[in-house]
Motif scaffolding. Structure first.
Motif, PDB file in Angstrom:
ATOM      1  N   MET B 322       0.924  -1.311   0.060  1.00 42.52           N
ATOM      2  CA  MET B 322       0.334  -0.120  -0.108  1.00 42.52           C
ATOM      3  C   MET B 322       0.833   1.146   0.126  1.00 42.52           C
ATOM      4  SD  MET B 322      -3.441   0.831   0.471  1.00 42.52           S
ATOM      5  CE  MET B 322      -4.290   1.941   1.292  1.00 42.52           C
ATOM      6  N   SER B 323       1.738   1.194   0.798  1.00 43.54           N
ATOM      7  CA  SER B 323       2.739   2.311   0.785  1.00 43.54           C
ATOM      8  C   SER B 323       3.389   2.490  -0.311  1.00 43.54           C
ATOM      9  CB  SER B 323       3.782   2.115   2.047  1.00 43.54           C
ATOM     10  OG  SER B 323       4.772   3.228   2.060  1.00 43.54           O
ATOM     11  N   THR B 324       3.921   1.582  -0.898  1.00 44.24           N
ATOM     12  CA  THR B 324       4.827   1.618  -2.321  1.00 44.24           C
ATOM     13  C   THR B 324       3.711   2.263  -3.388  1.00 44.24           C
ATOM     14  OG1 THR B 324       5.720  -0.236  -1.564  1.00 44.24           O
ATOM     15  CG2 THR B 324       6.078   0.270  -3.690  1.00 44.24           C
ATOM     16  N   ARG B 325       2.496   1.705  -3.237  1.00 47.45           N
ATOM     17  CA  ARG B 325       1.587   2.194  -4.222  1.00 47.45           C
ATOM     18  C   ARG B 325       0.904   3.650  -4.191  1.00 47.45           C
ATOM     19  NH1 ARG B 325      -0.110  -1.673  -7.916  1.00 47.45           N
ATOM     20  NH2 ARG B 325       0.428  -3.779  -7.243  1.00 47.45           N
ATOM     21  N   LEU B 326       0.963   4.077  -2.876  1.00 48.19           N
ATOM     22  CA  LEU B 326       0.390   5.458  -2.460  1.00 48.19           C
ATOM     23  C   LEU B 326       1.740   6.340  -3.022  1.00 48.19           C
ATOM     24  CD1 LEU B 326      -1.179   5.103   0.837  1.00 48.19           C
ATOM     25  CD2 LEU B 326      -2.112   5.756  -1.185  1.00 48.19           C
ATOM     26  N   ASN B 327       3.026   6.218  -2.824  1.00 46.96           N
ATOM     27  CA  ASN B 327       4.142   6.583  -2.991  1.00 46.96           C
ATOM     28  C   ASN B 327       4.077   6.866  -4.708  1.00 46.96           C
ATOM     29  OD1 ASN B 327       6.204   8.158  -2.432  1.00 46.96           O
ATOM     30  ND2 ASN B 327       7.621   6.584  -3.259  1.00 46.96           N
ATOM     31  N   ALA B 328       3.659   5.722  -5.293  1.00 44.02           N
ATOM     32  CA  ALA B 328       3.599   5.824  -6.900  1.00 44.02           C
ATOM     33  C   ALA B 328       2.600   6.625  -7.429  1.00 44.02           C
ATOM     34  CB  ALA B 328       3.590   4.281  -7.492  1.00 44.02           C
ATOM     35  N   ALA B 329       1.277   6.661  -6.567  1.00 45.12           N
ATOM     36  CA  ALA B 329       0.363   7.464  -7.027  1.00 45.12           C
ATOM     37  C   ALA B 329       0.855   8.969  -6.955  1.00 45.12           C
ATOM     38  CB  ALA B 329      -0.975   7.137  -5.908  1.00 45.12           C
ATOM     39  N   ARG B 330       1.438   9.307  -5.908  1.00 47.53           N
ATOM     40  CA  ARG B 330       2.038  10.697  -5.548  1.00 47.53           C
ATOM     41  C   ARG B 330       2.809  11.217  -6.725  1.00 47.53           C
ATOM     42  NH1 ARG B 330       6.317  12.741  -3.790  1.00 47.53           N
ATOM     43  NH2 ARG B 330       6.848  10.609  -2.566  1.00 47.53           N
ATOM     44  N   LEU B 331       3.894  10.412  -7.172  1.00 49.54           N
ATOM     45  CA  LEU B 331       4.735  10.562  -8.362  1.00 49.54           C
ATOM     46  C   LEU B 331       3.992  10.784  -9.656  1.00 49.54           C
ATOM     47  CD1 LEU B 331       7.739   8.395  -7.114  1.00 49.54           C
ATOM     48  CD2 LEU B 331       7.545  10.948  -6.827  1.00 49.54           C
ATOM     49  N   LEU B 332       2.919   9.906  -9.673  1.00 53.57           N
ATOM     50  CA  LEU B 332       2.458   9.925 -11.023  1.00 53.57           C
ATOM     51  C   LEU B 332       1.442  11.199 -11.296  1.00 53.57           C
ATOM     52  CD1 LEU B 332       0.910   8.343 -13.618  1.00 53.57           C
ATOM     53  CD2 LEU B 332      -0.816   7.525 -11.853  1.00 53.57           C
ATOM     54  N   ALA B 333       1.114  11.778 -10.039  1.00 55.11           N
ATOM     55  CA  ALA B 333      -0.058  12.876 -10.057  1.00 55.11           C
ATOM     56  C   ALA B 333       1.294  14.220 -10.462  1.00 55.11           C
ATOM     57  CB  ALA B 333      -0.571  13.290  -8.665  1.00 55.11           C
ATOM     58  N   GLU B 334       2.340  14.064  -9.849  1.00 55.75           N
ATOM     59  CA  GLU B 334       3.407  15.035 -10.011  1.00 55.75           C
ATOM     60  C   GLU B 334       3.733  15.147 -11.593  1.00 55.75           C
ATOM     61  OE1 GLU B 334       6.598  14.615  -7.462  1.00 55.75           O
ATOM     62  OE2 GLU B 334       5.524  14.959  -5.687  1.00 55.75           O
ATOM     63  N   ALA B 335       3.900  13.939 -11.977  1.00 56.38           N
ATOM     64  CA  ALA B 335       4.432  13.798 -13.375  1.00 56.38           C
ATOM     65  C   ALA B 335       3.376  13.973 -14.415  1.00 56.38           C
ATOM     66  CB  ALA B 335       4.680  12.064 -13.658  1.00 56.38           C
ATOM     67  N   ARG B 336       2.065  13.877 -14.160  1.00 59.49           N
ATOM     68  CA  ARG B 336       0.923  14.374 -14.946  1.00 59.49           C
ATOM     69  C   ARG B 336       0.836  15.831 -15.063  1.00 59.49           C
ATOM     70  NH1 ARG B 336      -3.277   9.625 -13.512  1.00 59.49           N
ATOM     71  NH2 ARG B 336      -2.984   8.241 -15.291  1.00 59.49           N
ATOM     72  N   ARG B 337       0.930  16.379 -13.805  1.00 61.39           N
ATOM     73  CA  ARG B 337       0.921  17.897 -13.853  1.00 61.39           C
ATOM     74  C   ARG B 337       2.368  18.589 -14.768  1.00 61.39           C
ATOM     75  NH1 ARG B 337      -0.337  17.200  -8.487  1.00 61.39           N
ATOM     76  NH2 ARG B 337       1.734  17.426  -7.813  1.00 61.39           N
ATOM     77  N   ASP B 338       3.376  17.963 -14.533  1.00 65.64           N
ATOM     78  CA  ASP B 338       4.434  18.420 -15.430  1.00 65.64           C
ATOM     79  C   ASP B 338       4.025  18.149 -16.937  1.00 65.64           C
ATOM     80  OD1 ASP B 338       5.779  19.189 -13.166  1.00 65.64           O
ATOM     81  OD2 ASP B 338       7.259  17.400 -13.206  1.00 65.64           O
ATOM     82  N   VAL B 339       3.588  17.136 -17.359  1.00 65.81           N
ATOM     83  CA  VAL B 339       3.203  16.795 -18.813  1.00 65.81           C
ATOM     84  C   VAL B 339       2.408  17.947 -19.268  1.00 65.81           C
ATOM     85  CG1 VAL B 339       2.081  15.409 -20.438  1.00 65.81           C
ATOM     86  CG2 VAL B 339       3.782  14.365 -18.690  1.00 65.81           C
ATOM     87  N   GLU B 340       1.299  18.009 -18.373  1.00 63.40           N
ATOM     88  CA  GLU B 340       0.280  18.874 -18.774  1.00 63.40           C
ATOM     89  C   GLU B 340       0.862  20.458 -19.006  1.00 63.40           C
ATOM     90  OE1 GLU B 340      -2.878  19.011 -15.715  1.00 63.40           O
ATOM     91  OE2 GLU B 340      -3.337  17.059 -16.479  1.00 63.40           O
ATOM     92  N   ARG B 341       1.671  20.644 -18.167  1.00 62.09           N
ATOM     93  CA  ARG B 341       2.378  22.104 -18.116  1.00 62.09           C
ATOM     94  C   ARG B 341       3.271  22.339 -19.166  1.00 62.09           C
ATOM     95  NH1 ARG B 341       7.165  23.288 -16.528  1.00 62.09           N
ATOM     96  NH2 ARG B 341       7.421  21.442 -15.330  1.00 62.09           N
ATOM     97  N   LEU B 342       4.102  21.246 -19.622  1.00 59.78           N
ATOM     98  CA  LEU B 342       5.144  21.337 -20.636  1.00 59.78           C
ATOM     99  C   LEU B 342       4.244  21.337 -21.930  1.00 59.78           C
ATOM    100  CD1 LEU B 342       7.496  18.850 -19.179  1.00 59.78           C
ATOM    101  CD2 LEU B 342       7.945  21.064 -19.681  1.00 59.78           C
ATOM    102  N   GLU B 343       3.360  20.487 -21.943  1.00 60.30           N
ATOM    103  CA  GLU B 343       2.437  20.656 -23.316  1.00 60.30           C
ATOM    104  C   GLU B 343       1.775  21.987 -23.686  1.00 60.30           C
ATOM    105  OE1 GLU B 343       0.948  15.905 -23.766  1.00 60.30           O
ATOM    106  OE2 GLU B 343      -0.413  17.250 -22.703  1.00 60.30           O
ATOM    107  N   ALA B 344       1.335  22.259 -22.638  1.00 64.31           N
ATOM    108  CA  ALA B 344       0.657  23.984 -22.750  1.00 64.31           C
ATOM    109  C   ALA B 344       1.753  24.827 -23.276  1.00 64.31           C
ATOM    110  CB  ALA B 344       0.106  24.152 -21.603  1.00 64.31           C
ATOM    111  N   SER B 345       2.951  24.878 -22.688  1.00 61.03           N
ATOM    112  CA  SER B 345       4.051  25.784 -23.001  1.00 61.03           C
ATOM    113  C   SER B 345       4.392  25.417 -24.390  1.00 61.03           C
ATOM    114  CB  SER B 345       5.542  25.443 -22.110  1.00 61.03           C
ATOM    115  OG  SER B 345       4.814  25.707 -20.798  1.00 61.03           O
ATOM    116  N   LEU B 346       4.651  24.083 -24.816  1.00 59.76           N
ATOM    117  CA  LEU B 346       4.953  23.949 -26.020  1.00 59.76           C
ATOM    118  C   LEU B 346       3.975  24.421 -27.271  1.00 59.76           C
ATOM    119  CD1 LEU B 346       6.687  20.540 -25.471  1.00 59.76           C
ATOM    120  CD2 LEU B 346       7.597  22.643 -26.385  1.00 59.76           C
ATOM    121  N   GLU B 347       2.565  24.371 -26.784  1.00 64.46           N
ATOM    122  CA  GLU B 347       1.717  24.419 -27.655  1.00 64.46           C
ATOM    123  C   GLU B 347       1.673  26.106 -28.058  1.00 64.46           C
ATOM    124  OE1 GLU B 347      -2.179  23.363 -26.389  1.00 64.46           O
ATOM    125  OE2 GLU B 347      -3.478  24.079 -27.881  1.00 64.46           O
TER     126      GLU B 347
END
Lengths: 69, 671
Positions: B322-347
């Protein structure tokens, strides 16, 4: 045998008290014979034969022969 | 003497051939365990029967052959019973192996085998492998262990009662046989035989004196009188021997009837005790039922305690996931936010946060970052599986609800209580069986008959004792007159009479010496028995205020306090300790050494006395065989302190009243 030593010691004490002139060797020998035969399982007659032989040795020859008969 | 091997064939509950190896090791003690009725007493009886041809029941009565022989074997057509003993002994300083065998076989297939006359007896004997004539059987047994002293080696409950009679004040009469046996084992007969043989020889010399006197004219009158006196003395001696035998037989009958009546008295007390015991047993049964019910209730939730360690491990494992998966979920959310930000900047080619136009190299970097972060999202997405996280949360929540029941300790306590109750029930049941058996063998009509018979025998005993006293008086008068007549004859100075006079004087003196020696030896032996018994008693008793024991002329022993006063009342346990001290002293001072076989000796002893006696037993003889049941000895607790003194432990496995077998512990069955 400790019990033999015990009986020899006791008869020797009785001899000294009652009949000091009696032969100490004879009395001790009789005690030894009785101790030896008490559990031998053989007939008591064997013990009496040995007693007679010991007494015979303490008496003059003619008397000893008479006794042995 | 050591009994190396006992081989029983169709003896009691041992059907077929059963070997009991007793000479198993360097240590003195062999312990044989068996429940009541399993065949412990049979072993002591097998040894007794092989040596002396007599086996005894618990009341000390001989058991007929028809009851000794295994009934299953008998019905199957094997109508014989046999015991052989392999004995190691020192004879005239040499080690000798004797094999003694006794067999009884039904004479004819048509006989019913109910009386001993229906059986033929065969004895065989070998010495160092060489067969001896059967006629030597008795004398070899006597040389190894004379029957009268065997009671000190083959030690059963009945003998303990005899000892207690002996040590109890006023109990001397009942224990006459024991007293005689004690004197025999201590070696007193040697002095008595010496005295008697001398008297026999003196009689022969007197006969010769009479013969010589009859040939002498002067002494003829005295000779005739001497012959007459001698004849009267012989008649009296014969009568006296017969009367003494009669007296002995009648006294034995009185003793037997007293024992029967005593048993009846005990059984009347038993009847009351039986009721108490039955109530106690019922109460134990009801308490057991309650405990069993509690145990059943406790066991319902026991699975929780049993599973607790496994559930804890599983919960820990799932929590880690559970702890490993929750940590992965936190990192996934951060990575998704970065992807959205970068896509918006490049667009829009400008910074999505500050709105400034992106320089060329920044655009290139944003593209590289976008690729990397998108790859991270792809990697993290399965790790951060929300369904799995929800499932984990649910399962962990459920597992946490399954708390330990905490019933294990409670169950342990109740189980221990149940064990104790079972032990109490076993002991109470044993006591009930024993009393029931005693009660079944007594009825009031029989008791009245015993009482009548006893009074008749007592009357005869009194008459015979008076007759004996009168005979003794007459013999004394004859002896006095014989001496007077002999003095007359010996006045003759001829050589023949002089020699006879000398011989008689010698025999008279020897008679004096040996007569005194008998008394002196008895006194000395009693003193030594008292000393040895006191030493042993002080070691055995747990009451250290006791100074020791005092002996009386019948070898009865009383306990002395440290101020020298006698202890009046003794418990049954104390009686047993005193008897054991006497037994130990006799074995220490005995003229014959042999193996000691003890049947159930701890019945009435508390734990501390039992421990003391157990420590003492290995010092008692070169070979001690102990027959015990679980009710009197706790194997792990009681035997552990003397483990180094035990050569072997043997278990009697009891399948039925006609089927027992012997199993050496740590080895396969050797029956």
């Amino acid at each position: 045998m400790p019990e033999q030593d015990r009986l020899v010691r006791i008869v020797e004490r009785c001899r000294t008290e009652l009949h000091p002139s009696l032969s100490a060797d004879l009395v001790s020998e009789l005690a030894r014979i009785q101790t030896q035969f008490q559990f031998s399982g053989d007939d008591r007659a064997d013990a009496q034969k040995e007693m007679k032989a010991a007494l015979g040795a303490a008496l003059p020859l003619a008397q000893a022969e008479e006794m042995q008969r | 003497m050591i009994i190396d091997l006992v081989t029983m064939e169709n003896f009691g509950p041992y059907q077929g051939t059963h070997e009991l190896r007793l000479g198993l090791g360097p240590h003195p003690l062999v312990v044989i365990h068996g429940q009541n009725m399993a065949g412990k007493t049979t072993i002591i009886n097998a040894v007794r029967w092989a040596l002396y041809g007599v086996a005894k029941d618990r009341l000390g009565k001989p058991i007929p052959t028809g009851e000794l022989i295994n009934s299953d074997a008998f019905e199957a057509g094997d109508k014989r019973v046999a015991v052989s003993l392999r004995i190691l002994a020192a004879v005239d300083g040499k080690d000798v192996i004797y094999t003694l065998r006794r067999q009884q076989q039904l004479k004819s297939a048509h006989s019913r085998g109910q009386v001993d006359n229906d059986y033929d007896t065969h004895v065989t004997i070998e010495r160092d492998g060489h067969v001896l004539a059967p006629v030597h059987f008795g004398s070899v047994v006597t040389s190894l262990m004379p029957e009268p002293i065997s009671r000190f080696f083959l030690f059963d409950g009945e003998l303990l009662k005899e000892y207690e009679d002996l040590v109890r004040a006023g109990g001397e009469r009942e224990a006459r046989a024991v007293k005689e046996a004690i004197e025999m084992i201590l070696g007193l007969p040697a002095a008595r035989y010496g005295r008697d043989d001398i008297r026999q020889l003196r009689s022969e010399t007197n006969r010769r004196l009479r013969r010589e006197a009859s040939r002498d004219q002067e002494a003829q009158a005295a000779s005739a009188r001497l012959e007459d006196l001698a004849e009267r003395d012989r008649e009296l001696a014969r009568d006296r021997e017969e009367t003494e035998n009669e007296l002995r037989k009648n006294r034995q009958e009185v003793h037997r009837l007293e024992q029967e009546l005593k048993r009846y008295e005990e059984s009347r007390e038993d009847a009351g005790r039986l009721e108490e015991l039955k109530l106690t047993k019922a109460a134990i049964g009801s308490e057991q039922e309650q405990k069993r019910q509690s145990l059943k209730e406790l066991v319902v939730d026991l699975w929780r305690d049993v599973l607790t360690p496994r559930l804890a491990a599983e919960t820990t494992r799932l929590e880690a996931e559970m702890s490993t998966r929750l940590n992965a979920a936190r990192l996934l959310a951060e990575a998704r936010r970065d992807v959205e930000r970068l896509e918006a900047s490049l667009e829009h080619s400008k910074c999505s946060q500050c709105g400034q136009a992106l320089p060329h190299d920044a655009v290139a970097k944003a593209r590289t970052d976008l690729v990397e972060r998108s790859e991270e999202v792809d990697v993290l997405r399965p790790r951060a599986d929300n369904d799995r996280i929800r499932e984990l949360a649910r399962v962990i929540g459920q597992l946490r609800k399954v708390a330990p029941a905490g019933k294990t300790d409670a169950i342990r306590v109740v189980s221990k209580d149940l064990d104790q109750l079972r032990f109490k029930e076993f002991k109470t049941g044993g006591a009930i069986d024993e009393i029931t058996q005693r009660l079944s063998s007594s009825d009031s009509a029989q008791v009245q008959q015993y009482d009548r018979e006893k009074r008749q025998y007592e009357k005869v005993v009194a008459e015979l004792a008076a007759k004996l006293e009168s005979m003794e008086g007459q013999q004394h008068e004859i002896a006095v007159e014989t001496k007077q007549q002999q003095d007359i004859v010996l006045q003759n100075t001829s050589p023949v009479f002089a020699r006879l006079k000398q011989e008689l004087a010698l025999l008279d003196a020897l008679d004096d010496v040996f007569t005194r020696a008998v008394d002196m030896l008895a006194d000395e032996l009693r003193t030594e028995v008292e000393k040895a018994a006191s030493e042993i008693f002080r070691d055995l008793t747990t009451d250290k205020t006791y100074q020791g024991l005092r002996i009386n002329e019948n070898y009865g022993l009383v306990i002395l306090r440290d101020d020298g006063a006698e202890v009046d009342q003794r418990s049954a346990g104390a009686e047993q300790v005193v008897a054991m001290a006497l037994l130990g002293a006799l074995n220490r001072l005995a003229t014959k050494r042999g193996p000691v076989i003890m049947d159930t000796p701890f019945g009435r002893l508390d734990r501390d006395h039992r421990a003391n006696i157990l420590s003492f037993l290995p010092t008692m003889a070169d070979q001690v065989v102990l027959l015990v049941h679980d009710g009197e000895i706790d194997r792990s607790r009681d035997l552990a302190p003397i483990e180094s003194k035990i050569s072997a432990q043997i278990l009697i496995e009891h399948e039925s009243s006609t089927a027992s077998r012997l199993v050496l512990e740590g080895a396969p069955a050797h029956a």
